[in-house]
Design a protein around this motif. Structure first.
Motif, PDB file in Angstrom:
ATOM      1  N   LEU A   1       0.834  -1.183   0.000  1.00  0.00           N
ATOM      2  CA  LEU A   1       0.000   0.000   0.000  1.00  0.00           C
ATOM      3  C   LEU A   1       0.881   1.250   0.000  1.00  0.00           C
ATOM      4  O   LEU A   1       2.029   1.202   0.451  1.00  0.00           O
ATOM      5  CB  LEU A   1      -0.942  -0.010   1.197  1.00  0.00           C
ATOM      6  N   PRO A   2       0.379   2.386  -0.496  1.00  0.00           N
ATOM      7  CA  PRO A   2       1.233   3.570  -0.688  1.00  0.00           C
ATOM      8  C   PRO A   2       1.964   4.051   0.561  1.00  0.00           C
ATOM      9  O   PRO A   2       3.051   4.618   0.453  1.00  0.00           O
ATOM     10  CB  PRO A   2       0.250   4.629  -1.199  1.00  0.00           C
ATOM     11  N   ASP A   3       1.384   3.840   1.749  1.00  0.00           N
ATOM     12  CA  ASP A   3       2.048   4.314   2.969  1.00  0.00           C
ATOM     13  C   ASP A   3       2.797   3.199   3.688  1.00  0.00           C
ATOM     14  O   ASP A   3       3.157   3.348   4.858  1.00  0.00           O
ATOM     15  CB  ASP A   3       1.036   4.962   3.910  1.00  0.00           C
TER      16      ASP A   3
ATOM     17  N   ARG B   1       4.898   3.722   7.169  1.00  0.00           N
ATOM     18  CA  ARG B   1       4.408   3.148   8.433  1.00  0.00           C
ATOM     19  C   ARG B   1       5.388   2.131   9.021  1.00  0.00           C
ATOM     20  O   ARG B   1       5.451   1.961  10.240  1.00  0.00           O
ATOM     21  CB  ARG B   1       3.031   2.528   8.214  1.00  0.00           C
ATOM     22  N   MET B   2       6.158   1.459   8.171  1.00  0.00           N
ATOM     23  CA  MET B   2       7.184   0.562   8.699  1.00  0.00           C
ATOM     24  C   MET B   2       8.307   1.366   9.348  1.00  0.00           C
ATOM     25  O   MET B   2       8.773   1.035  10.455  1.00  0.00           O
ATOM     26  CB  MET B   2       7.725  -0.322   7.579  1.00  0.00           C
ATOM     27  N   LEU B   3       8.756   2.415   8.685  1.00  0.00           N
ATOM     28  CA  LEU B   3       9.854   3.210   9.235  1.00  0.00           C
ATOM     29  C   LEU B   3       9.419   4.012  10.458  1.00  0.00           C
ATOM     30  O   LEU B   3      10.242   4.272  11.352  1.00  0.00           O
ATOM     31  CB  LEU B   3      10.417   4.138   8.153  1.00  0.00           C
ATOM     32  N   PHE B   4       8.158   4.382  10.533  1.00  0.00           N
ATOM     33  CA  PHE B   4       7.650   5.088  11.720  1.00  0.00           C
ATOM     34  C   PHE B   4       7.906   4.262  12.977  1.00  0.00           C
ATOM     35  O   PHE B   4       8.465   4.755  13.963  1.00  0.00           O
ATOM     36  CB  PHE B   4       6.155   5.359  11.568  1.00  0.00           C
TER      37      PHE B   4
ATOM     38  N   GLY C   1      -1.085  -0.809  15.300  1.00  0.00           N
ATOM     39  CA  GLY C   1       0.101  -0.828  16.140  1.00  0.00           C
ATOM     40  C   GLY C   1       0.865  -2.136  16.073  1.00  0.00           C
ATOM     41  O   GLY C   1       0.678  -2.942  15.158  1.00  0.00           O
ATOM     42  N   LEU C   2       1.745  -2.349  17.044  1.00  0.00           N
ATOM     43  CA  LEU C   2       2.633  -3.509  17.063  1.00  0.00           C
ATOM     44  C   LEU C   2       2.097  -4.601  17.980  1.00  0.00           C
ATOM     45  O   LEU C   2       1.600  -4.317  19.068  1.00  0.00           O
ATOM     46  CB  LEU C   2       4.025  -3.104  17.542  1.00  0.00           C
ATOM     47  N   HIS C   3       2.246  -5.859  17.518  1.00  0.00           N
ATOM     48  CA  HIS C   3       1.826  -7.006  18.317  1.00  0.00           C
ATOM     49  C   HIS C   3       2.952  -8.042  18.312  1.00  0.00           C
ATOM     50  O   HIS C   3       3.429  -8.436  17.242  1.00  0.00           O
ATOM     51  CB  HIS C   3       0.540  -7.614  17.763  1.00  0.00           C
ATOM     52  N   PRO C   4       3.397  -8.494  19.483  1.00  0.00           N
ATOM     53  CA  PRO C   4       4.491  -9.472  19.540  1.00  0.00           C
ATOM     54  C   PRO C   4       4.075 -10.817  18.968  1.00  0.00           C
ATOM     55  O   PRO C   4       2.961 -11.291  19.193  1.00  0.00           O
ATOM     56  CB  PRO C   4       4.800  -9.569  21.038  1.00  0.00           C
ATOM     57  N   VAL C   5       4.998 -11.432  18.223  1.00  0.00           N
ATOM     58  CA  VAL C   5       4.745 -12.729  17.599  1.00  0.00           C
ATOM     59  C   VAL C   5       5.961 -13.631  17.809  1.00  0.00           C
ATOM     60  O   VAL C   5       7.020 -13.180  18.226  1.00  0.00           O
ATOM     61  CB  VAL C   5       4.463 -12.578  16.087  1.00  0.00           C
ATOM     62  N   THR C   6       5.787 -14.919  17.508  1.00  0.00           N
ATOM     63  CA  THR C   6       6.883 -15.880  17.665  1.00  0.00           C
ATOM     64  C   THR C   6       7.876 -15.778  16.523  1.00  0.00           C
ATOM     65  O   THR C   6       9.080 -15.916  16.711  1.00  0.00           O
ATOM     66  CB  THR C   6       6.329 -17.309  17.755  1.00  0.00           C
ATOM     67  N   TYR C   7       7.375 -15.534  15.322  1.00  0.00           N
ATOM     68  CA  TYR C   7       8.213 -15.441  14.125  1.00  0.00           C
ATOM     69  C   TYR C   7       7.436 -14.700  13.053  1.00  0.00           C
ATOM     70  O   TYR C   7       6.255 -14.359  13.237  1.00  0.00           O
ATOM     71  CB  TYR C   7       8.641 -16.830  13.627  1.00  0.00           C
ATOM     72  N   LEU C   8       8.078 -14.450  11.920  1.00  0.00           N
ATOM     73  CA  LEU C   8       7.452 -13.690  10.837  1.00  0.00           C
ATOM     74  C   LEU C   8       7.874 -14.252   9.484  1.00  0.00           C
ATOM     75  O   LEU C   8       8.978 -14.782   9.340  1.00  0.00           O
ATOM     76  CB  LEU C   8       7.873 -12.216  10.896  1.00  0.00           C
ATOM     77  N   PRO C   9       7.013 -14.104   8.474  1.00  0.00           N
ATOM     78  CA  PRO C   9       7.408 -14.455   7.103  1.00  0.00           C
ATOM     79  C   PRO C   9       8.302 -13.381   6.503  1.00  0.00           C
ATOM     80  O   PRO C   9       8.403 -12.268   7.035  1.00  0.00           O
ATOM     81  CB  PRO C   9       6.067 -14.547   6.366  1.00  0.00           C
TER      82      PRO C   9
ATOM     83  N   CYS D   1       4.479  -7.933  14.605  1.00  0.00           N
ATOM     84  CA  CYS D   1       3.719  -7.697  13.384  1.00  0.00           C
ATOM     85  C   CYS D   1       3.141  -6.293  13.481  1.00  0.00           C
ATOM     86  O   CYS D   1       2.457  -5.955  14.461  1.00  0.00           O
ATOM     87  CB  CYS D   1       2.603  -8.720  13.214  1.00  0.00           C
ATOM     88  N   ASN D   2       3.429  -5.479  12.491  1.00  0.00           N
ATOM     89  CA  ASN D   2       3.001  -4.082  12.458  1.00  0.00           C
ATOM     90  C   ASN D   2       1.666  -3.983  11.714  1.00  0.00           C
ATOM     91  O   ASN D   2       1.631  -4.030  10.489  1.00  0.00           O
ATOM     92  CB  ASN D   2       4.084  -3.239  11.775  1.00  0.00           C
ATOM     93  N   TYR D   3       0.581  -3.831  12.455  1.00  0.00           N
ATOM     94  CA  TYR D   3      -0.742  -3.800  11.838  1.00  0.00           C
ATOM     95  C   TYR D   3      -1.030  -2.485  11.124  1.00  0.00           C
ATOM     96  O   TYR D   3      -2.030  -2.377  10.408  1.00  0.00           O
ATOM     97  CB  TYR D   3      -1.819  -4.078  12.892  1.00  0.00           C
ATOM     98  N   ASP D   4      -0.176  -1.489  11.320  1.00  0.00           N
ATOM     99  CA  ASP D   4      -0.368  -0.214  10.617  1.00  0.00           C
ATOM    100  C   ASP D   4       0.178  -0.249   9.198  1.00  0.00           C
ATOM    101  O   ASP D   4      -0.189   0.577   8.359  1.00  0.00           O
ATOM    102  CB  ASP D   4       0.315   0.925  11.382  1.00  0.00           C
TER     103      ASP D   4
END
Length: 279
Positions: free
Chosen positions: A94-96, A100-103, A153-161, A205-208
């Motif tokens: 998505l355009p932002d 939003r990742m760098l934020f 916002g951010l949510h803690p997870v065990t791992y990520l793709p 995981c960054n839901y934003d």
């Protein structure tokens, strides 16, 4: 400077659309490295003609995902990268997305960050991270366990793709690159982010930040749609096999707490042996 590393092998259409979505970002202080692992569909010409700003690393067709990503990361580091992001070519951001990742990366500079995934056809969320209970091999899907009001916002997870995975340089300095020797394709991303978490780096995981994916186009889904004896053995033993028993064993030995390992291995083997025919 953020460098986005994208390994590709053919599928020119997906690569073009992915790069076009990156061109449309609201924040543009990043560069892209594409690792073209011997594509035969004109990907090299398309990149040169349509995306001259993209740095290209060329492979011989035998890199697969993990070695391809590592080659791109090494090149990005020589160019002065201060952050790395891995991305598959079959995503549309998505355009932002970068903004939003760098934020959040700037607020949590040691954190490894992933993104919320949407179905490109429907726009509905399909993956928002998971927490794994090693004792029972039970995955808790955050999308189903979080209230809709908490889908930000951010949510803690065990791992990520590895699709849209932001990695601080401190992580690379501490644990190195992805495990291309033992995990040449599948599970390398889950392994890397789990190992980072075990070394004290937060994994969120960054839901934003949102990107769109093609759930039905994954190698695992295509193999299961064409069920056969050959496909079953490919599923269990092939480099691209989603149920590869060797890969699962390496992942478990590296990441599972020892006291839960016997059950986790037995349960995981059983799921892989029968799961091909059940999904």
């Amino acid at each position: 400077m953020l460098y986005i590393v994208i390994p590709v092998f053919n599928r020119l259409k997906y690569t073009r659309e992915c790069l076009q979505s990156l061109r449309a970002q609201t924040r543009t202080d990043f560069r892209v490295v594409v690792v073209d692992d011997g594509s035969t569909d004109g990907t090299d010409r398309m990149l040169a003609q349509e995306f001259p700003e993209v740095a290209v690393v060329t492979g011989n067709g035998n890199l697969f995902w993990t070695a391809g990503v590592n080659a791109g990361i090494r090149h990005a580091l020589t160019l002065g990268a201060t952050r790395i992001m891995t991305m598959n070519n079959d995503v549309l951001v998505l355009p932002d997305f970068v903004e939003r990742m760098l934020f959040w990366a700037e607020k949590h500079p040691r954190a490894v960050l992933g993104a919320l995934e949407l179905d490109v056809a429907t726009g509905q969320p399909v993956y928002g991270g998971e927490r794994l209970d090693w004792r029972t091999n039970t995955r808790h899907d955050l999308l189903t366990e979080l209230d809709a009001a908490d889908h930000h916002g951010l949510h803690p997870v065990t791992y990520l793709p590895g699709r849209g995975l932001l990695i601080p340089l401190e992580v690379i300095a501490k644990i190195g690159l992805f495990d291309e020797k033992r995990l040449p394709h599948y599970l390398a991303d889950f392994d890397y982010t789990s190992v980072a978490r075990l070394h004290g780096f937060p994994v969120y995981c960054n839901y934003d930040a949102r990107l769109s994916t093609y759930p039905d186009e994954s190698g695992q889904e295509q193999t299961r749609r064409r069920r056969s004896v050959k496909g079953y053995f490919q599923h269990l033993f092939g480099i691209r096999g989603g149920g590869n028993l060797r890969n699962f064993t390496h992942f478990t030995l590296k990441n599972c707490p020892p006291r839960y390992m016997p059950y986790y291995l037995l349960n995981g083997y059983a799921r892989r042996l029968v799961g091909y025919f059940l999904h």
